[in-house]
Design an enzyme around this catalytic site. Structure first.
Site, short mmCIF file in Angstrom:
data_model
loop_
_atom_site.label_atom_id
_atom_site.label_comp_id
_atom_site.label_asym_id
_atom_site.label_seq_id
_atom_site.Cartn_x
_atom_site.Cartn_y
_atom_site.Cartn_z
CD GLU A 212 -5.00 2.97 -0.29
OE1 GLU A 212 -6.08 2.90 0.36
OE2 GLU A 212 -3.91 2.62 0.21
NE ARG B 187 8.80 -5.71 -2.93
CZ ARG B 187 8.41 -6.27 -1.81
NH1 ARG B 187 7.67 -7.34 -1.81
NH2 ARG B 187 8.77 -5.74 -0.65
#
Lengths: 301, 291
Positions: free
Chosen positions: B32, B139
């Site tokens: 990341e 989500r």
């Protein structure tokens, strides 16, 4: 202006050291010794290898330079003076309120600074992004040169970048590592063991070149090898000495981030104040290649 | 416009962009920091990057984001799988600090949509916004509240439900908008009218709408799938940090350490589901202080 000879380059490197010492002495803070170790690396890069139109920082063919070891900002600003971008008087404003010459360089004040540095281990990762842009999107053939310190290679992010660059075969990316052996608190993990860095970088698919970072001819050869290497990024691992050129501070611990105690004597030892000028080579005319697509977005109802 | 992925594009759906525009998609694998750094490099070359991963894992790149702000870089981040509502995967996968992290960045924009149409509009809006933009996504599939032509300006909000009889304003974003609407619906059956504000622009925040709601109802309840520090509740409080009287203020947020459970169970145990919101309203309106 004709290309400077090796002897002239050596004198320019001394001037970069002198100006780094003058700047940090005037400011009463800063990192002269970290700047002094990379003086030849900078002098050779700017005069013989980097291609950049300073009047047009947005030129798509410009090579890009990132000073990942951002604390060596005096070296960068000394180079700006040699390039005629900054007046000698302005060097005295280093680290002062309102000055363009901040403690660590940022693009907010200086158009030639690509990205802010000073948090170590970020220059190479960002350089990978710029090299990806050059290779996959812009396709204008520029190179990205990143000057790293050896101490910052302890950051994990450097190795994420190394793997990313190796995997993407970024032969337009060149890391110059100023292996001056010393960090802030003392010796680095690997000291002057250039092979230790070479082994790691090679494992990630890099080409590596080791050289004496104070020998302008050797540095020149190393950069030329980096430029001619295809299919892989190259790291130039340069053996240097922190505080090079001034016996009082050279290769000594405990002097990181400290102005020299005796700047006048040091300047004398380095040959005195000078006003040598250098020029960067122009970039080749760039041909832009664009892929343009259009489409319509259908939203759910 | 370019997209960068941290090897979760099947979850974040960045793979849809990769399929359409492979030449402008950059796979950074599970790195990341490197993903954000590459985005900064691409931005420095004039491209508009969208880097996406789970909200939880972007926190790893905070130093790169901080430095991107120093550079004045224009780049966009999308953090998915935010909050306890992800359900069974447990706390290691839940972004519960991301709003605080991104709000604290200089000159950042923080957006948190609650449905598909709002999300698509806000994704596009970020492209024109200077500085660091962050979009937080959920989500689970959520009901579509808004039509495709609705606009969502940065710094705005949507009053999803209101009346002259409102006795409290529920301020929510993302998944909690739907919980607040359900709570408001339940409360009508016992005669308590609630305003519901979808605060999709967490930074900058819609001060005018919040102040109006406070004047008219006297009481605000914020509900967020995030830690109580630095998130939606703090953003709302800033609207009252100008010396004016502060309304009665209750903040519902994730205060415990979640485990594995269904999304519904997670929202319930965090005290941010419709039942918890309704209970908070009743406590205020029936037993406490709201006249």
């Amino acid at each position: 202006m004709p290309q400077p000879s090796d002897a002239e380059l050596a004198r320019i490197a001394q001037q970069l050291r002198v100006d780094s010492i003058r700047m940090t002495a005037a400011a009463g803070s800063g990192h002269p010794t970290s700047s002094m170790s990379a003086a030849e690396l900078m002098a050779v890069l700017l005069t013989r290898h980097l291609r950049h139109d300073l009047a047009r920082p947005e030129h798509p063919g410009n090579d890009r330079f990132i000073l990942s070891k951002g604390h060596a900002s005096p070296l960068l600003y000394a180079a700006y003076k040699a390039l005629g971008l900054v007046e000698d008087d302005e060097l005295r404003t280093f680290r002062m309120l309102g000055s363009r010459l901040e403690g660590h360089p940022t693009p907010r004040t200086l158009p030639w600074v690509e990205v802010a540095t000073g948090s170590l281990g970020q220059g190479l990762p960002v350089g990978v992004g710029m090299a990806l842009a050059g290779k996959r999107l812009e396709r204008s053939g520029f190179r990205v040169w990143v000057l790293c310190g050896d101490s910052e290679l302890a950051e994990g992010s450097v190795w994420e970048a190394a793997e990313h660059a190796g995997h993407e075969q970024l032969d337009n990316l060149i890391a110059i590592v100023d292996v001056n052996r010393l960090g802030q608190r003392g010796p680095t993990r690997h000291g002057h063991d250039l092979a230790a860095y070479a082994r790691r970088l090679k494992a990630f698919g890099w080409h590596t070149v080791e050289c004496d970072g104070h020998d302008v001819h050797a540095v020149d050869q190393a950069f030329a090898e980096a430029r001619s290497t295809l299919g892989r990024p190259t790291a130039v691992l340069a053996r240097t000495l922190k505080g090079k050129g001034v016996a009082d501070v050279e290769d000594r611990e405990g002097l990181h981030g400290k102005p020299l105690k005796h700047p006048e004597e040091a300047i004398e030892e380095l040959g005195g104040v000078s006003d040598l000028r250098i020029e960067i080579q122009q970039p080749p005319a760039a041909r832009m290649l664009h892929a343009v697509r259009s489409g319509h977005l259908e939203l759910p109802r | 416009m370019v997209a960068l992925d941290g090897e979760v594009s099947d979850s974040t759906k960045a793979e849809l962009f990769a399929k359409e525009h492979p030449e402008r998609f950059f796979e950074c694998y599970i790195a990341e920091q490197q993903m954000v750094a590459a985005a900064v490099g691409l931005a420095a070359r004039g491209f508009t990057p969208y880097a996406s991963s789970f909200a939880a894992f972007l926190t790893r790149a905070h130093d790169f984001l901080r430095m991107a702000a120093v550079s004045g870089a224009d780049l966009n981040l999308v953090g998915s799988h935010a909050g306890v509502s992800i359900g069974q995967d447990g706390p290691s996968q839940m972004g519960l600090e991301d709003l605080a992290l991104f709000r604290a960045l200089h000159d950042s924009t923080v957006l948190y949509p609650c449905d598909a149409n709002q999300t698509s509009r806000l994704v596009a809006t970020l492209a024109e916004r200077p500085g660091i933009g962050y979009l937080r996504t959920t989500r689970a599939a959520t009901p579509v509240l808004y039509g495709p032509d609705e606009s969502f300006p940065v710094g705005g909000s949507k009053v999803v439900r209101s009346s002259d009889a409102d006795r409290v304003a529920l301020v929510a974003a993302g998944v909690t908008v739907h919980e607040a609407l359900a709570a408001a619906e339940q409360l009508t059956t016992i005669g308590i009218a609630c305003r519901v504000i979808d605060l999709y622009s967490v930074k900058p925040v819609d001060t005018a709408t919040l102040q109006e709601a406070a004047e008219q109802t006297g009481c605000l309840i914020t509900v967020e799938d995030h830690r109580p520090e630095g998130g939606l509740g703090d953003a709302v409080l800033e609207a009252f940090a100008d010396g004016r009287p502060v309304p009665r203020f209750v903040r519902l947020a994730v205060r415990h350490m979640p485990g594995s459970a269904t999304p519904g169970e997670q929202l319930r145990s965090a005290g941010i589901d419709a039942a918890a919101i309704a209970a908070a309203v009743r406590l205020l309106v029936e037993h406490a202080v709201v006249p």
